[in-house]
Structures are given as C-alpha cells and as structure tokens.
Design a protein around this motif. Structure first.
Motif, PDB file in Angstrom:
ATOM      1  N   LEU A 243      26.289  19.264  29.899  1.00 46.58           N
ATOM      2  CA  LEU A 243      27.532  19.154  29.130  1.00 46.58           C
ATOM      3  C   LEU A 243      28.621  20.043  29.715  1.00 46.58           C
ATOM      4  N   LYS A 244      28.247  21.239  30.154  1.00 45.79           N
ATOM      5  CA  LYS A 244      29.239  22.132  30.760  1.00 45.79           C
ATOM      6  C   LYS A 244      29.796  21.552  32.047  1.00 45.79           C
ATOM      7  N   ARG A 245      28.937  20.950  32.849  1.00 48.36           N
ATOM      8  CA  ARG A 245      29.425  20.342  34.091  1.00 48.36           C
ATOM      9  C   ARG A 245      30.390  19.204  33.808  1.00 48.36           C
ATOM     10  N   LEU A 246      30.096  18.410  32.758  1.00 45.80           N
ATOM     11  CA  LEU A 246      31.006  17.327  32.409  1.00 45.80           C
ATOM     12  C   LEU A 246      32.327  17.880  31.883  1.00 45.80           C
ATOM     13  N   PHE A 247      32.274  18.969  31.131  1.00 44.83           N
ATOM     14  CA  PHE A 247      33.497  19.630  30.678  1.00 44.83           C
ATOM     15  C   PHE A 247      34.369  19.991  31.880  1.00 44.83           C
ATOM     16  N   GLN A 248      33.743  20.554  32.897  1.00 48.18           N
ATOM     17  CA  GLN A 248      34.493  20.973  34.079  1.00 48.18           C
ATOM     18  C   GLN A 248      35.042  19.775  34.852  1.00 48.18           C
ATOM     19  N   LYS A 249      34.302  18.659  34.853  1.00 48.00           N
ATOM     20  CA  LYS A 249      34.805  17.458  35.520  1.00 48.00           C
ATOM     21  C   LYS A 249      36.033  16.898  34.800  1.00 48.00           C
ATOM     22  N   PHE A 250      36.020  16.979  33.456  1.00 45.05           N
ATOM     23  CA  PHE A 250      37.146  16.468  32.665  1.00 45.05           C
ATOM     24  C   PHE A 250      38.307  17.445  32.599  1.00 45.05           C
ATOM     25  N   SER A 251      38.093  18.681  33.054  1.00 47.82           N
ATOM     26  CA  SER A 251      39.122  19.696  32.945  1.00 47.82           C
ATOM     27  C   SER A 251      40.399  19.259  33.670  1.00 47.82           C
ATOM     28  N   SER A 252      41.539  19.576  33.037  1.00 43.36           N
ATOM     29  CA  SER A 252      42.891  19.210  33.497  1.00 43.36           C
ATOM     30  C   SER A 252      43.190  17.716  33.329  1.00 43.36           C
ATOM     31  N   HIS A 253      42.252  16.947  32.776  1.00 44.68           N
ATOM     32  CA  HIS A 253      42.481  15.524  32.515  1.00 44.68           C
ATOM     33  C   HIS A 253      42.351  15.176  31.030  1.00 44.68           C
ATOM     34  N   PHE A 254      42.057  16.162  30.185  1.00 44.72           N
ATOM     35  CA  PHE A 254      41.812  15.873  28.776  1.00 44.72           C
ATOM     36  C   PHE A 254      43.024  15.253  28.088  1.00 44.72           C
ATOM     37  N   LEU A 255      44.225  15.671  28.454  1.00 44.52           N
ATOM     38  CA  LEU A 255      45.408  15.143  27.791  1.00 44.52           C
ATOM     39  C   LEU A 255      45.503  13.629  27.929  1.00 44.52           C
ATOM     40  N   HIS A 256      45.111  13.103  29.072  1.00 46.87           N
ATOM     41  CA  HIS A 256      45.168  11.656  29.284  1.00 46.87           C
ATOM     42  C   HIS A 256      43.886  10.967  28.812  1.00 46.87           C
ATOM     43  N   LEU A 257      42.754  11.664  28.890  1.00 47.77           N
ATOM     44  CA  LEU A 257      41.501  11.043  28.469  1.00 47.77           C
ATOM     45  C   LEU A 257      41.481  10.798  26.960  1.00 47.77           C
ATOM     46  N   VAL A 258      42.003  11.721  26.170  1.00 53.12           N
ATOM     47  CA  VAL A 258      41.955  11.552  24.720  1.00 53.12           C
ATOM     48  C   VAL A 258      42.861  10.420  24.253  1.00 53.12           C
ATOM     49  N   GLN A 259      43.806   9.992  25.088  1.00 53.13           N
ATOM     50  CA  GLN A 259      44.684   8.890  24.717  1.00 53.13           C
ATOM     51  C   GLN A 259      44.164   7.542  25.178  1.00 53.13           C
ATOM     52  N   HIS A 260      43.080   7.526  25.941  1.00 49.40           N
ATOM     53  CA  HIS A 260      42.563   6.276  26.492  1.00 49.40           C
ATOM     54  C   HIS A 260      41.657   5.577  25.489  1.00 49.40           C
ATOM     55  N   ARG A 261      41.677   4.246  25.545  1.00 48.44           N
ATOM     56  CA  ARG A 261      40.913   3.446  24.599  1.00 48.44           C
ATOM     57  C   ARG A 261      39.420   3.760  24.653  1.00 48.44           C
ATOM     58  N   PHE A 262      38.852   3.939  25.818  1.00 53.12           N
ATOM     59  CA  PHE A 262      37.414   4.149  25.963  1.00 53.12           C
ATOM     60  C   PHE A 262      37.067   5.610  26.229  1.00 53.12           C
ATOM     61  N   ALA A 263      37.862   6.290  27.024  1.00 54.17           N
ATOM     62  CA  ALA A 263      37.561   7.684  27.350  1.00 54.17           C
ATOM     63  C   ALA A 263      37.676   8.595  26.139  1.00 54.17           C
ATOM     64  N   SER A 264      38.488   8.214  25.148  1.00 55.28           N
ATOM     65  CA  SER A 264      38.630   9.049  23.952  1.00 55.28           C
ATOM     66  C   SER A 264      37.310   9.157  23.196  1.00 55.28           C
ATOM     67  N   HIS A 265      36.519   8.079  23.189  1.00 56.12           N
ATOM     68  CA  HIS A 265      35.213   8.133  22.538  1.00 56.12           C
ATOM     69  C   HIS A 265      34.262   9.075  23.283  1.00 56.12           C
ATOM     70  N   CYS A 266      34.377   9.110  24.605  1.00 51.17           N
ATOM     71  CA  CYS A 266      33.545  10.031  25.388  1.00 51.17           C
ATOM     72  C   CYS A 266      33.924  11.478  25.097  1.00 51.17           C
ATOM     73  N   CYS A 267      35.221  11.764  24.983  1.00 51.57           N
ATOM     74  CA  CYS A 267      35.662  13.125  24.650  1.00 51.57           C
ATOM     75  C   CYS A 267      35.179  13.525  23.263  1.00 51.57           C
ATOM     76  N   GLU A 268      35.248  12.595  22.334  1.00 55.32           N
ATOM     77  CA  GLU A 268      34.802  12.869  20.973  1.00 55.32           C
ATOM     78  C   GLU A 268      33.312  13.209  20.944  1.00 55.32           C
ATOM     79  N   ALA A 269      32.504  12.406  21.639  1.00 56.12           N
ATOM     80  CA  ALA A 269      31.065  12.674  21.691  1.00 56.12           C
ATOM     81  C   ALA A 269      30.774  13.995  22.401  1.00 56.12           C
ATOM     82  N   LEU A 270      31.534  14.306  23.443  1.00 59.43           N
ATOM     83  CA  LEU A 270      31.331  15.557  24.183  1.00 59.43           C
ATOM     84  C   LEU A 270      31.600  16.764  23.290  1.00 59.43           C
ATOM     85  N   PHE A 271      32.677  16.723  22.519  1.00 58.12           N
ATOM     86  CA  PHE A 271      33.007  17.846  21.639  1.00 58.12           C
ATOM     87  C   PHE A 271      31.926  18.041  20.565  1.00 58.12           C
TER      88      PHE A 271
END
Length: 722
Positions: free
Chosen positions: A144-172
């Motif tokens: 989970l930490k490695r995935l956090f680091q992969k998403f780092s600096s991209h969260f602002l756009h990922l949380v607005q995406h139709r599919f990636a937002s669900h991945c961010c939600e599950a990660l949190f």
C-alpha cells in the motif's frame, strides 16, 4: 483466396463466447454510465450553475473563493497483451481460489511486479481499475505504501477521474488502520523494506502529503462528481470516526459498483473507531477551514441545495461540532456560524429565510437535519421555539419535512415532547392514510424514552387501523390473501409489494408499538391472537411482516397466554414453515417464545423430527435443525428435554423429583452427580448427629415436664418472687 487461419475446438469456442459476452457487458456499462452522467449533469445545471472543470475560463483561477485545478492529464493506455493479462488476474483474484495464503501472496507479488510503472494506467482504465481495487483489498502495508508513492503528485487528478477515484477511495480505507498500527508501535513505520529502492516513510506522512496536494482545491472538489466522494472518505479517516454502513449513503453513490474478493476477510467498509495521531486532528481542522474559508455565506448556502456539495457540507459540519466542541459554533470561521450568522435568529433575518427554505427542499432538508442533530443546545432551542414549536403537526404531515420533525423530536424535553405529541396525534389518521408512519414510530420511541403517556397515540392508531373486529394487524402490515399451494411449496412470495416501503414502515411501526408496555403494545398482541390459522401462516411466510411476528414472540411484554395461542396455530405446519426462507426465522423465534412453555417446545421439536429428511435436504431447514439442537434430540432425547426445560423455565411443568434435594434450587429437574449425592448424604448425616447432640443437652420443654421438674420450677419461681 486463402482462408482465415482459425482455431477449432470447444475451448476456443467457449473463449470466443466469453470474450464476446465481456465486450457486450463493457459496452452496456459504458453506455449506462454515460447516460447517468448526462442526467446528473442536466440536473446540476438546473439546480445551480457550478462551473465545469474543463471550462478554460476557470482554469487556475479563483471564483467565489474556489480555486479550480488544471486540465486532466492523459496517462496512456494498456496494450492488448497487458489488458488480457490483468483481466485474467482480476478473475483469479475475484474467485480467490488459491490453495493457501502463501500461494495468493506469491500471486499478488507477481501481479504487482507486472504492474510496476503501469499503476496510473491501470487506475484510469475502465476494464482494469477493478483489478487495482482488488489488489488494494488484499495488499500488505508495504505494498500500500508503494502504491501511495506511485500515486504521489497525481492525486488531484486521480480523485476526479471516473475510475481512478474508486481506487483512491479503496486505498485510503485500507491504509487507515495501518496508521493506527504504526501509532501503537512506531518501530513498524521505520522498518526497512524488502525493496532496496523503496523510500521508508510512515503511512501518517503519506496521508499528510496527499492532503497537501488537495488542500488548495478543496472548495472545488466538494462539488466534483467523483472527487466529492473521495473527499468525504478522507475527512472521516482524518477524524478517526468509524466508517459505518449506516453512513454509506452519504459516503458513496447508490450506483457504485461493489468490488470484493470471495472469502476475503477484509471488506471495503471495515473501519471502526480508531486512534489517530495529533497531526490528523490538525489536518482535519485545516480541511474544514480551507473548504469554507474565503466562501461567503451566500455561496455556502448555495452548496446546501447542491446534490454533491450538500453531503460533503453535512460531513464537515458534523465533524466540526463533534471533534472541536459545540463552543466552536460561536467562532466566526465555523461552518454553522457562516450558515446562520444572525444573533439572535428571528423572523425577517437571512438565517430565518435560509432555514425556512431548507425545510421543504428534498436536498437541503438533509443539511437542516444535520444542523438540528448536532447544534449546541442553546442554538437548537432558539431554532425550535422560533420556527417549529407551533408547526410540528404540519411538518409531520409533509413528506419531506416529516424527517426534519423526526430529528426535532429526538432532542425535545419531556414538556416540549408532550406539546409536540398533542399536535402530531391529531394528524395520525391522515398520516396512516398516506402511509407515512415513520414519524409515528419516532414519536412512540421518544415518548417511551421520556416517559410520556402514549394513551392518546394508541387511541388514534386503534381508530386509524380499525376493522370489523377492532384493531387489525393485517392493515398495518399490508397482509394479502392466503397464498396458493404452489407458492407454499416453493417457499416464495409473489407480488411486487412484498418489500415496498409501505410494508417495511408498517412492520417497523408494529415492532415499535410492542416495545411499550400497556395499551399500545396490547393492540398488536390482541390482534395477532385473533388472526385465523390461514392468515397466521400467511403472516409467517411474508418476508417483511414476519419480522413483526418474530418480535412479538420474543417481546418481554408478551404474555404466556398470547404466546401459547400464537404458537399453537402453527401445529401441523412446522415442517413446511421450517423450509420457507422467511417462516424459518419464525420457527427459530419460537425457541425463545416458548419460555415457560416447555411442553409446547417439545411438541414443535417432535414435528421437526418427523420432517428430518426434508429439513436436511434444505439449506434453510438445516439452519433450523441446528438452532433447535435436533441432533441431540434424536440421539439423547432425555438430555435434550432436560436442557430444554431448564432454558424454558419452570412455569410450564412440574419439577422433577431429583431437584427436591438439589443444593441449587434455581436449576429444577437437574440430576445430581455421584459426588454431589455423597456430599449431600454426608451433610445430612452430620446435621442429624448435631441435632441429636443438641437435643440431649437441651432441657425438656415446659409442656412435657415431669412431676419432679415441675416441683423444681415452682421452687425457683417462688424464690425469684421473694
């Protein structure tokens, strides 16, 4: 012309069919989501013209104090081979048919290795984002930490995406318990990783870094279709509050696809109340301030009627008052002060117009419920006395305002509750006619809690549900005519209204009435006892109404006479009822309902034993067989009878002779062990010996004194007299 080179065989044919079915499903899902987006966008435009995120005029600018992010980046697409591999991996994870946890862990490690460098593509992929969610559900803290680091600096756009937002939600959600574990044991956070290139960082810091990316645009994310859901989850995690199923409607869209793993211990909504670091409390306060700072009262009030901004505003308001104290409502920067700035709040002020506008609004009324539920006592009393004290009857009659009235009832004192009850009681016939019984249920619960007399409510309900034979439970439960034989044999109930809101609310009202001892509960018990055997069987088979029957059999206010009459109506039908999905729960409730009626419990068990073969062939029947401990009944019936009578109490049968000398009189009918009998015999003989010695030392009684004794007694009496 050369022919196409095709593979032949059944496996290839099945593979082509499976691929075609998957393609059709994806096309239907994509079309349905596009239609939903168009409908929601049209509704958003009608409610409030919030700016679109792709509108160039709003990019990187602040409007109404809201900073809008830039354009969404494109992270690329997976090629066909990668998509095929990840689809197969997704199917294997969904089925979860691994030999042992080690085999699954090895498979996960291989999938993560294959996904290295492609995490952003997978999260944004329509077909493979489900795989990312399942990987998150099964991953270790290091993964989970490695995935956090992969998403780092991209969260602002990922949380607005139709599919990636669900991945961010599950990660949190999956990473939140790790913060608590590291807080209890700091050595875990600094433990070296197996990956030499990995950066060692705590999960707490990863959350804070993610929040730092979103802080500048929180005002905009509150109304974004996808980011608003992620923001609510993030706020709950920062507060340490439990992520309960009851709040699921405020956290997720009703159309959210449920992603899970068969047989996995972890579930998506598994957060309980947990310890959080001090930095999370500071971050929560920062989120609340940044979300509303710079927003004037007019714009904030506009959010209260927005379908996406309203749930987020509710969450922020509730957490603000819960975690920072009710005194925060006096601060000018607080959300509730910006919504209701006038002091005092009286007719003619902007705050009064705002409250009156929310009462009958389908969306805004939910925010008003939150204000009423969480406002400080002084503020609530002001709002109630100024706007609602004389209107409780009319509020209860309205379909939307009735929920606001229910929240008000939960906070009223005994005197105010009595006044409100007298207003609502007059509306009960109208409420029953319109099937709006939720407010009546709340009123009964509060009257029972505040010890307010419920006799006026019982009289009105008796008139509202009156039939030829008095109060009829069949009217409140919406019972239909007895079912046909084919429906009985199949164990199914036909009709579209079986789980209708009217039936559900009617059943809940009946169950609430039985919690009140006296005339209100007796209406239900007496009506149930008057039901015909056919209607009683129909009631037991009804999936919704049978819950009322279960509650009646287990109610502490139900008399032995009622329970005996009710249970005896099922004689001769116990076997078929035990095979019905709904009625089987009634049979389970009879076990507790036969307290004090041990002979009836044995009669029900006898019928179950006669239908053993049918019960063992049914999943529902096996559950009933297990709950009634019928294996013990078949093998050692005497032991079952003793245990059954012990749990049923001694009101319904005579105690066994063995219990007369028992040292524990609270356990009638209990056989003594050999050691206990020996101890009793020794104690009895010892007691007899002591009594014999006492009798030998004790002088004779006056009534049996001999002549010489009488002479001695007379001489002593004369001496005392002199």
């Amino acid at each position: 012309m050369p022919t196409e080179n095709r593979k032949r065989g059944r496996r290839e044919e099945k593979k082509r069919k499976r691929e075609q079915q998957e393609a059709d499903k994806e096309a239907k899902r994509h079309k349905r989501e596009e239609n939903d987006e168009e409908v929601l966008q049209q509704y958003d435009d009608e409610v409030q013209p919030f700016p679109e995120q792709n509108d160039a005029s709003y990019q990187d600018e602040g409007a109404n104090g809201v900073t809008h992010p830039g354009a969404m980046p494109f992270y690329g697409m997976l090629d066909e081979d990668e998509q095929e591999y990840f689809k197969r991996a997704d199917e294997m994870l969904e089925l979860n048919q691994f030999g042992d946890p080690e085999e699954r862990a090895m498979f996960l490690a291989n999938v993560w290795k294959e996904a290295d460098g492609k995490e952003l593509k997978i999260a944004n992929s329509q077909s493979c984002s489900r795989l990312m969610e399942r990987l998150i559900l099964l991953s270790t803290p290091d993964q989970l930490k490695r995935l956090f680091q992969k998403f780092s600096s991209h969260f602002l756009h990922l949380v607005q995406h139709r599919f990636a937002s669900h991945c961010c939600e599950a990660l949190f959600i999956q990473a939140a318990p790790v913060v608590t574990q590291e807080l209890a044991n700091p050595d875990i956070a600094l433990a070296p990783s197996s990956d030499p290139d990995a950066v060692v960082v705590s999960m707490e810091n990863l959350f804070l870094l993610t929040l730092a990316e979103l802080t500048e645009h929180l005002g905009y994310l509150m109304t974004d279709r996808f980011a608003s859901h992620v923001l609510r989850v993030l706020v709950v995690i920062l507060s340490g509050s439990p992520l309960e199923k009851q709040n699921k409607s405020a956290m997720q869209s009703k159309r959210k696809e449920k992603i899970g793993v068969a047989g996995a211990e972890k579930t998506e909504f598994a957060l309980e109340h947990r310890a959080i670091p001090k930095s999370f409390e500071e971050a929560l306060e920062q989120v609340i301030d940044k979300s509303v700072s710079g927003l004037d009262s007019n714009y904030l009030r506009t959010l209260s009627t927005h379908p996406l901004g309203n749930p987020t505003l509710q969450m922020l308001l509730k957490l603000e008052l819960k975690h920072f104290g009710k005194s925060r409502a006096k601060e000018e920067k607080s959300i509730i002060h910006k919504l209701l700035p006038d002091d005092p709040i009286a007719e003619g002020t902007e705050s009064a117009a705002f409250i009156n506008g929310l009462v009958y609004d389908p969306i805004g009324s939910r925010l008003l419920e939150t204000i009423i539920e969480n406002a400080p006592g002084k503020l609530f009393k002001t709002i109630y006395s100024e706007f609602f004290k004389e209107r409780m009857g009319s509020l209860a009659r309205n379909e939307i305002a009735g929920y606001v009235a229910g929240k008000i009832l939960e906070r009223l004192s005994k005197e105010d509750l009595g006044d409100a009850m007298r207003q609502i009681v007059d509306q009960i016939p109208n409420l029953v006619e319109r099937n709006r019984t939720a407010i009546i249920k709340t009123l009964i619960e509060r009257c029972a809690a505040r010890d307010v007399d419920t006799l006026p409510i019982s009289k009105q309900l008796e008139l509202a549900y009156r039939g030829p034979s008095g109060f009829e439970i069949s009217r409140i439960l919406k019972l239909s005519e007895p079912q046909a034989e084919d429906a009985k044999s199949n164990g199914k109930v036909h009709g579209k209204s079986d789980h209708s809101p009217e039936k559900v609310h009617g059943s809940l009202l009946a169950q609430t009435m039985m919690t009140v001892n006296g005339p209100l509960g007796n209406l239900i018990f007496d009506s149930l006892a008057r039901l015909s055997p056919e209607l009683s069987l129909n009631l037991a088979r009804d999936p919704t109404a049978s819950r009322t029957l279960q509650a009646a059999l287990n109610s502490p206010h139900a008399s032995v006479i009622f329970r005996r009459k009710m249970i005896q109506q099922f004689y001769g039908h116990v076997g078929e009822l035990a095979l019905d999905p709904a009625a089987s729960r009634v049979i389970d409730a009879i076990w507790e309902g036969t307290h004090g009626l041990a002979f009836i419990r044995e009669r029900i068990a006898e019928e179950l034993a006669e239908n053993e073969s049918a019960l063992r062939e049914s999943y529902v029947g096996r559950a009933v067989w297990r709950n009634w401990r019928m294996d013990l009944y078949k093998r050692k019936r005497a032991d079952w009878v003793k245990q059954s009578r012990y749990t049923a109490g001694n009101e319904g049968f005579q105690s066994f002779p063995e219990s007369n000398g028992d040292a524990n009189p609270k356990q009638p009918g209990r056989h003594l062990t050999a050691l206990e009998r020996a101890r009793q015999k020794h104690a009895a003989s010892k007691s007899a010996a002591v009594k014999k010695n006492d009798a030998a030392k004790k002088p004779a009684r006056r009534g049996t004194a001999t002549g010489s004794n009488r002479t001695e007694l007379a001489e002593k009496s004369s001496a005392v007299a002199q």
